[in-house]
Design a protein around this motif. Structure first.
Motif, PDB file in Angstrom:
ATOM      1  N   GLN A  15       0.839  -1.193   0.000  1.00 49.63           N
ATOM      2  CA  GLN A  15       0.000   0.000   0.000  1.00 49.63           C
ATOM      3  C   GLN A  15       0.876   1.245   0.000  1.00 49.63           C
ATOM      4  N   MET A  16       0.748   2.065  -1.023  1.00 46.87           N
ATOM      5  CA  MET A  16       1.559   3.272  -1.151  1.00 46.87           C
ATOM      6  C   MET A  16       1.056   4.375  -0.222  1.00 46.87           C
ATOM      7  N   LYS A  17       1.977   5.245   0.190  1.00 50.10           N
ATOM      8  CA  LYS A  17       1.680   6.402   1.023  1.00 50.10           C
ATOM      9  C   LYS A  17       2.169   7.641   0.282  1.00 50.10           C
ATOM     10  N   PRO A  18       1.663   8.831   0.616  1.00 53.78           N
ATOM     11  CA  PRO A  18       2.138  10.045  -0.053  1.00 53.78           C
ATOM     12  C   PRO A  18       3.623  10.297   0.229  1.00 53.78           C
ATOM     13  N   TYR A  19       4.352  10.675  -0.812  1.00 60.07           N
ATOM     14  CA  TYR A  19       5.773  11.010  -0.718  1.00 60.07           C
ATOM     15  C   TYR A  19       5.977  12.475  -1.101  1.00 60.07           C
ATOM     16  N   CYS A  20       7.061  13.047  -0.613  1.00 57.23           N
ATOM     17  CA  CYS A  20       7.554  14.334  -1.081  1.00 57.23           C
ATOM     18  C   CYS A  20       9.068  14.294  -0.943  1.00 57.23           C
ATOM     19  N   CYS A  21       9.776  14.720  -1.974  1.00 59.17           N
ATOM     20  CA  CYS A  21      11.235  14.654  -1.962  1.00 59.17           C
ATOM     21  C   CYS A  21      11.805  15.717  -1.023  1.00 59.17           C
ATOM     22  N   PRO A  22      12.625  15.322  -0.045  1.00 59.15           N
ATOM     23  CA  PRO A  22      13.219  16.288   0.876  1.00 59.15           C
ATOM     24  C   PRO A  22      14.357  17.090   0.255  1.00 59.15           C
ATOM     25  N   LYS A  89       7.867  11.055   5.780  1.00 58.81           N
ATOM     26  CA  LYS A  89       7.917  12.070   6.840  1.00 58.81           C
ATOM     27  C   LYS A  89       7.962  13.479   6.266  1.00 58.81           C
ATOM     28  N   PHE A  90       8.715  13.666   5.175  1.00 60.79           N
ATOM     29  CA  PHE A  90       8.777  14.991   4.564  1.00 60.79           C
ATOM     30  C   PHE A  90       7.414  15.380   3.988  1.00 60.79           C
ATOM     31  N   ALA A  91       6.689  14.406   3.423  1.00 56.75           N
ATOM     32  CA  ALA A  91       5.346  14.671   2.897  1.00 56.75           C
ATOM     33  C   ALA A  91       4.383  15.028   4.024  1.00 56.75           C
ATOM     34  N   GLU A  92       4.490  14.330   5.159  1.00 61.88           N
ATOM     35  CA  GLU A  92       3.623  14.627   6.302  1.00 61.88           C
ATOM     36  C   GLU A  92       3.908  16.012   6.855  1.00 61.88           C
ATOM     37  N   HIS A  93       5.173  16.374   6.907  1.00 63.48           N
ATOM     38  CA  HIS A  93       5.582  17.667   7.458  1.00 63.48           C
ATOM     39  C   HIS A  93       5.214  18.823   6.524  1.00 63.48           C
ATOM     40  N   ASN A  94       5.154  18.577   5.235  1.00 62.60           N
ATOM     41  CA  ASN A  94       4.882  19.613   4.230  1.00 62.60           C
ATOM     42  C   ASN A  94       3.616  19.319   3.443  1.00 62.60           C
ATOM     43  N   LYS A  95       2.515  19.076   4.158  1.00 65.77           N
ATOM     44  CA  LYS A  95       1.252  18.774   3.489  1.00 65.77           C
ATOM     45  C   LYS A  95       0.739  19.992   2.737  1.00 65.77           C
ATOM     46  N   LYS A  96       0.238  19.734   1.532  1.00 65.94           N
ATOM     47  CA  LYS A  96      -0.405  20.807   0.753  1.00 65.94           C
ATOM     48  C   LYS A  96      -1.858  20.915   1.188  1.00 65.94           C
ATOM     49  N   GLN A  97      -2.326  22.140   1.255  1.00 68.93           N
ATOM     50  CA  GLN A  97      -3.712  22.361   1.642  1.00 68.93           C
ATOM     51  C   GLN A  97      -4.628  22.066   0.493  1.00 68.93           C
TER      52      GLN A  97
END
Length: 97
Positions: A15-22, A89-97
């Motif tokens: 199951q994939m989770k949201p990612y964001c490149c740090p 963790k970076f995606a969680e910390h930088n969630k887009k509204q």
């Protein structure tokens, strides 16, 4: 349109989770999942020749088995390769509204 939120790795559905490149801080959608398959070997320290290949049944008493992640994530924009939790963790910390 969301097509699928899962991927098959090592014959298991993941199951994939949201990612964001740090590193580049903008990529949230393009990634490479790199499967890691460790091979335990004993090599000759002078020549580099493989002396023995170990498996789970015949592991040497002085040889530690690989305990790392089964795969890593690479940002397909900037090329950063890290463990999955770094991108999550970076995606969680930088969630887009």
């Amino acid at each position: 349109m969301k097509i699928r939120s899962e991927v098959i790795l090592n014959m298991e559905v993941y199951q994939m989770k949201p990612y964001c490149c740090p590193n580049c801080k903008t990529n949230r959608s393009r990634f490479n999942l790199i499967e890691q398959n460790a091979s335990s070997v004993k090599i000759d320290p002078k020549s580099g020749e493989v002396l023995n290949v170990f498996n789970e049944e015949n592991i040497d008493a002085f040889h530690m088995q690989y305990k790392g992640p089964s795969y890593k994530v690479q940002c397909a924009s900037c090329g950063l390769i890290e463990d999955e939790h770094t991108f999550i963790k970076f995606a969680e910390h930088n969630k887009k509204q």
